[in-house]
Design an enzyme around this catalytic site. Structure first.
Site, mmCIF file in Angstrom:
data_model
loop_
_atom_site.group_PDB
_atom_site.id
_atom_site.type_symbol
_atom_site.label_atom_id
_atom_site.label_comp_id
_atom_site.label_asym_id
_atom_site.label_seq_id
_atom_site.Cartn_x
_atom_site.Cartn_y
_atom_site.Cartn_z
ATOM 1 N N GLU A 58 0.843 -1.212 0.000
ATOM 2 C CA GLU A 58 0.000 0.000 0.000
ATOM 3 C C GLU A 58 0.873 1.256 0.000
ATOM 4 O O GLU A 58 0.545 2.255 -0.643
ATOM 5 C CB GLU A 58 -0.939 0.018 1.213
ATOM 6 C CG GLU A 58 -2.013 -1.037 1.176
ATOM 7 C CD GLU A 58 -2.792 -1.078 -0.123
ATOM 8 O OE1 GLU A 58 -3.280 -0.031 -0.565
ATOM 9 O OE2 GLU A 58 -2.899 -2.168 -0.703
ATOM 10 N N TRP A 74 1.805 1.800 -3.451
ATOM 11 C CA TRP A 74 0.718 2.453 -4.218
ATOM 12 C C TRP A 74 0.780 3.968 -4.002
ATOM 13 O O TRP A 74 0.603 4.756 -4.935
ATOM 14 C CB TRP A 74 -0.656 1.943 -3.764
ATOM 15 C CG TRP A 74 -1.154 0.762 -4.533
ATOM 16 C CD1 TRP A 74 -1.183 -0.531 -4.103
ATOM 17 C CD2 TRP A 74 -1.693 0.754 -5.872
ATOM 18 N NE1 TRP A 74 -1.706 -1.335 -5.087
ATOM 19 C CE2 TRP A 74 -2.037 -0.572 -6.184
ATOM 20 C CE3 TRP A 74 -1.920 1.744 -6.832
ATOM 21 C CZ2 TRP A 74 -2.594 -0.940 -7.406
ATOM 22 C CZ3 TRP A 74 -2.478 1.383 -8.057
ATOM 23 C CH2 TRP A 74 -2.799 0.051 -8.334
ATOM 24 N N TRP A 87 -20.574 11.714 -18.900
ATOM 25 C CA TRP A 87 -21.004 11.583 -17.502
ATOM 26 C C TRP A 87 -22.316 12.319 -17.286
ATOM 27 O O TRP A 87 -22.588 13.343 -17.920
ATOM 28 C CB TRP A 87 -19.943 12.145 -16.564
ATOM 29 C CG TRP A 87 -18.625 11.435 -16.617
ATOM 30 C CD1 TRP A 87 -17.465 11.913 -17.139
ATOM 31 C CD2 TRP A 87 -18.328 10.128 -16.118
ATOM 32 N NE1 TRP A 87 -16.453 10.982 -17.001
ATOM 33 C CE2 TRP A 87 -16.963 9.881 -16.375
ATOM 34 C CE3 TRP A 87 -19.076 9.137 -15.483
ATOM 35 C CZ2 TRP A 87 -16.324 8.687 -16.021
ATOM 36 C CZ3 TRP A 87 -18.449 7.954 -15.121
ATOM 37 C CH2 TRP A 87 -17.085 7.733 -15.397
ATOM 38 N N ASN A 146 -10.556 2.405 3.314
ATOM 39 C CA ASN A 146 -10.229 2.252 1.894
ATOM 40 C C ASN A 146 -11.255 1.416 1.125
ATOM 41 O O ASN A 146 -11.642 1.766 0.009
ATOM 42 C CB ASN A 146 -8.839 1.629 1.735
ATOM 43 C CG ASN A 146 -8.454 1.476 0.279
ATOM 44 O OD1 ASN A 146 -8.375 2.456 -0.441
ATOM 45 N ND2 ASN A 146 -8.263 0.246 -0.163
ATOM 46 N N TRP A 171 -9.826 7.887 -7.358
ATOM 47 C CA TRP A 171 -11.041 8.172 -8.135
ATOM 48 C C TRP A 171 -10.914 7.697 -9.572
ATOM 49 O O TRP A 171 -11.831 7.111 -10.139
ATOM 50 C CB TRP A 171 -11.392 9.665 -8.070
ATOM 51 C CG TRP A 171 -12.216 9.917 -6.847
ATOM 52 C CD1 TRP A 171 -11.784 10.374 -5.631
ATOM 53 C CD2 TRP A 171 -13.621 9.628 -6.695
ATOM 54 N NE1 TRP A 171 -12.827 10.388 -4.744
ATOM 55 C CE2 TRP A 171 -13.961 9.944 -5.363
ATOM 56 C CE3 TRP A 171 -14.608 9.144 -7.541
ATOM 57 C CZ2 TRP A 171 -15.263 9.786 -4.870
ATOM 58 C CZ3 TRP A 171 -15.893 8.980 -7.058
ATOM 59 C CH2 TRP A 171 -16.218 9.300 -5.731
HETATM 60 P P1 FAD Z 1 -3.359 1.874 5.482
HETATM 61 O O1 FAD Z 1 -4.155 0.802 4.852
HETATM 62 O O2 FAD Z 1 -2.826 1.647 6.817
HETATM 63 O O3 FAD Z 1 -2.149 2.196 4.478
HETATM 64 C C1 FAD Z 1 -0.975 2.916 4.894
HETATM 65 C C2 FAD Z 1 -0.775 4.150 4.052
HETATM 66 O O4 FAD Z 1 -0.543 3.788 2.703
HETATM 67 C C3 FAD Z 1 -1.959 5.075 4.029
HETATM 68 O O5 FAD Z 1 -1.993 5.906 5.166
HETATM 69 C C4 FAD Z 1 -1.729 5.840 2.744
HETATM 70 O O6 FAD Z 1 -0.798 6.873 2.894
HETATM 71 C C5 FAD Z 1 -1.124 4.769 1.848
HETATM 72 N N1 FAD Z 1 -2.168 4.113 1.049
HETATM 73 C C6 FAD Z 1 -2.942 3.070 1.409
HETATM 74 N N2 FAD Z 1 -3.742 2.712 0.398
HETATM 75 C C7 FAD Z 1 -3.483 3.553 -0.613
HETATM 76 C C8 FAD Z 1 -4.005 3.685 -1.927
HETATM 77 N N3 FAD Z 1 -4.944 2.857 -2.426
HETATM 78 N N4 FAD Z 1 -3.524 4.690 -2.702
HETATM 79 C C9 FAD Z 1 -2.573 5.522 -2.249
HETATM 80 N N5 FAD Z 1 -2.044 5.441 -1.001
HETATM 81 C C10 FAD Z 1 -2.490 4.461 -0.204
HETATM 82 N N6 FAD Z 1 -5.523 8.290 0.519
HETATM 83 C C11 FAD Z 1 -5.085 9.459 1.019
HETATM 84 O O7 FAD Z 1 -4.108 9.479 1.773
HETATM 85 N N7 FAD Z 1 -5.696 10.641 0.667
HETATM 86 C C12 FAD Z 1 -6.773 10.688 -0.161
HETATM 87 O O8 FAD Z 1 -7.271 11.771 -0.452
HETATM 88 C C13 FAD Z 1 -7.279 9.457 -0.660
HETATM 89 N N8 FAD Z 1 -8.381 9.438 -1.455
HETATM 90 C C14 FAD Z 1 -8.827 8.235 -1.946
HETATM 91 C C15 FAD Z 1 -9.939 8.217 -2.802
HETATM 92 C C16 FAD Z 1 -10.417 7.020 -3.316
HETATM 93 C C17 FAD Z 1 -11.627 7.016 -4.227
HETATM 94 C C18 FAD Z 1 -9.779 5.810 -2.986
HETATM 95 C C19 FAD Z 1 -10.281 4.504 -3.533
HETATM 96 C C20 FAD Z 1 -8.663 5.812 -2.158
HETATM 97 C C21 FAD Z 1 -8.177 7.011 -1.622
HETATM 98 N N9 FAD Z 1 -7.054 7.047 -0.761
HETATM 99 C C22 FAD Z 1 -6.600 8.246 -0.283
HETATM 100 C C23 FAD Z 1 -6.283 5.822 -0.493
HETATM 101 C C24 FAD Z 1 -6.694 5.032 0.773
HETATM 102 O O9 FAD Z 1 -8.081 4.846 0.802
HETATM 103 C C25 FAD Z 1 -6.258 5.717 2.069
HETATM 104 O O10 FAD Z 1 -4.895 6.064 1.987
HETATM 105 C C26 FAD Z 1 -6.434 4.783 3.250
HETATM 106 O O11 FAD Z 1 -7.784 4.413 3.380
HETATM 107 C C27 FAD Z 1 -5.966 5.488 4.507
HETATM 108 O O12 FAD Z 1 -6.162 4.662 5.626
HETATM 109 P P2 FAD Z 1 -4.937 4.119 6.450
HETATM 110 O O13 FAD Z 1 -4.016 5.219 6.794
HETATM 111 O O14 FAD Z 1 -5.494 3.311 7.564
HETATM 112 O O15 FAD Z 1 -4.225 3.201 5.385
#
Ligand code: FAD
Length: 471
Positions: free
Chosen positions: A272, A275, A304, A339, A380
């Site tokens: 992640e 990503w 859209w 997420n 998105w």
């Molecule tokens: P964990 O699961 O603990 O992951 C650790 C870190 O990895 C996160 O804090 C984040 O920095 C990064 N990460 C994890 N998943 C992703 C991912 N799919 N893409 C990019 N980075 C990731 N994340 C944001 O930080 N800001 C946003 O504005 C944002 N908008 C999103 C919009 C959509 C439609 C989707 C599908 C995902 C988005 N994410 C965003 C990615 C992800 O959902 C969040 O980073 C995650 O839910 C944060 O929770 P966590 O810190 O517990 O993540």
């Protein structure tokens, strides 16, 4: 020698390359932060995040003050005014060099170029990579291009990690006695959120707790929104209160080494973080991502819907799909969303309501405490099928079965949709008949769209791109 460190999305003293390099040269270090409230608004960022920013700035000022480094808050309404504001301040407080960590969005890059032009003949300017493990542009295909697909990017990223490791910097040494911290909190709405204590000490504690308690099980737990199976570190990473190198270091310490391949404990979490890096590298390589344009240019032609009513129902959690509604109400209340739920609601907006992903992206930004352009845009566009390595257009999440799989007994739904608290467990994902029979709807809406038909329409929209005669 006087060195000025300009803090932006890197609100920490540990593992901060600009701060570290400014101090290591033995110069006298002071720091600034330039608040741009008008730009914040133009970027549509949330009150919740601004409050979090404000509290983290104050925590940073105190950390720096303990090192003998004063932090001064400046204000420039928009980025256009930054070169003037900075030049005027520097006339009063001359410096030999300006240190900063790079920011990635196109507006930030344009601002930095203008500052460079305004100051280049007056002082040295040194810029560093502080937000990714590996600098943007440094991981490319054989032909020197940015990867468009995640898996080969991740492979190269891991190979680089194996080859060079990562560089974790300590906080700079104190420069003499502590000073009194300036008050640097921003004006604006106060938004109570005890769930997000400010400062890098709080971030480090949360990181350590996650690694000790949840890292090993992350792969199995991360998809269930009713449990706290993910790190909740995103607000800290988004403002740079925490760095990805610090995440790697904590993981390495916990696991006695970094997981380098699928199947090893902790690898799913590392993936992640990769990503996160992928989307950041993409943002730099493709400036159009900062300009509301689709990554796949042909998908800019998608037709859209502009359905205002549907959009409002989605925003307010009144679509009649329990998992979607619970997720949106959670976002509206807390500024954060799991997420799995982000993927479900983004798919629902774009593939069930056929509403432009840009409207969802903007709404998320206006609500999220962790809103940041690269991940938000990436997420998105992934869901809408317009992005790099996006979900295939014919893969449309079914909001009912997603709910059944990831919130099986409806715990998350009941937490956020009080109209459904009495609904029996096995009916929670399709409660309408039961609500009708028990006259207990309390106004919970009927589904605003038929998923089966909406799915076919979404697929037809994409098919029409291949053959504009077919609509
Ligand atoms: P964990 O699961 O603990 O992951 C650790 C870190 O990895 C996160 O804090 C984040 O920095 C990064 N990460 C994890 N998943 C992703 C991912 N799919 N893409 C990019 N980075 C990731 N994340 C944001 O930080 N800001 C946003 O504005 C944002 N908008 C999103 C919009 C959509 C439609 C989707 C599908 C995902 C988005 N994410 C965003 C990615 C992800 O959902 C969040 O980073 C995650 O839910 C944060 O929770 P966590 O810190 O517990 O993540």
């Amino acid at each position: 020698m006087r060195h000025l460190v300009w803090f932006r999305a890197d609100l920490r003293v540990a593992d901060n390359p600009a701060l570290y390099e400014a101090a290591v040269a033995g110069a006298r270090v002071s720091a600034i932060y330039i608040d741009s409230p008008g730009q914040w608004q133009q970027h549509g960022r949330s009150a919740m995040q601004r409050d979090f920013l404000s509290r983290n700035l104050q925590a940073l000022a105190e950390q720096l003050a303990a090192l003998g480094m004063p932090l001064t808050l400046l204000s420039a309404e928009t980025f256009d005014e930054v070169p003037g504001v900075l030049s005027a301040w520097l006339q009063q407080h001359p410096q030999d060099a300006l240190y900063a960590n790079r920011e990635l969005g196109i507006d930030e890059r344009r601002r930095d170029k203008a500052v460079q032009q305004a100051l280049a003949d007056k002082m040295a300017i040194r810029v560093f990579n502080g937000d990714c493990v590996f600098q943007h542009g440094s991981l490319t295909t054989r032909s020197g291009d940015m990867y468009k697909v995640f898996t080969p990017f991740a492979k190269t990223w891991l190979a680089q990690l194996r080859a060079t490791g990562y560089r974790l910097l300590p906080p700079p040494a104190a420069q003499g006695e502590p000073v009194t911290a300036n008050a640097v909190e921003l004006g604006g709405e106060r938004v109570a959120s005890d769930h997000w204590p400010a400062g890098e000490v709080a971030a480090a504690e949360r990181l350590a707790a996650f690694c000790q308690q949840d890292l090993r099980d992350y792969g199995a737990q991360r998809d269930y929104p009713a449990t706290e199976g993910t790190s909740s570190l995103s607000p800290y990473l988004a403002l740079g209160v925490l760095s990805p190198n610090q995440c790697l270091a904590a993981m390495e310490q916990e696991l006695d080494g970094l997981p380098m391949s699928r199947g090893e404990a902790g690898f799913v979490w590392l993936n992640e973080l990769i990503w996160r890096e992928f989307y950041r590298h993409l943002l730099v390589a493709y400036p159009r991502l900062s300009m509301s344009r689709a990554f796949k240019p042909d998908t800019d032609a998608l037709q859209w819907s502009q359905d205002r009513e549907g959009f409002v129902a989605w925003c307010t959690g009144k679509t009649g799909y329990p998992i979607v509604d619970a997720a949106m109400r959670c976002l509206n209340e807390t500024g954060w969303m799991h997420n799995r739920l982000r993927m479900i609601v983004a798919s629902f907006l774009t593939k069930d309501l056929h509403i432009d992903w840009r409207m969802g992206e903007a709404y998320f930004m206006s609500r999220l405490i962790d809103g940041e352009l690269a991940a938000n845009n990436g997420g998105w566009q992934w869901a809408a099928g317009t992005g790099a390595d996006a979900a295939p257009y014919f893969r449309v999440f079914n909001p009912t079965t997603q709910g059944e799989r990831f919130d099986a007994n409806g715990d998350f739904i009941r937490r956020w949709v009080p109209e459904l608290t009495q609904v029996p467990e096995k009916l929670i994902h399709g409660p309408h008949d039961w609500l009708d029979n028990h006259e207990m709807g309390h106004g919970y809406p009927k589904p605003i769209v038929d998923h089966k038909r909406a799915r076919l329409h979404a697929i037809a929209m994409f098919d029409a791109l291949k053959d504009p005669e077919v609509t």
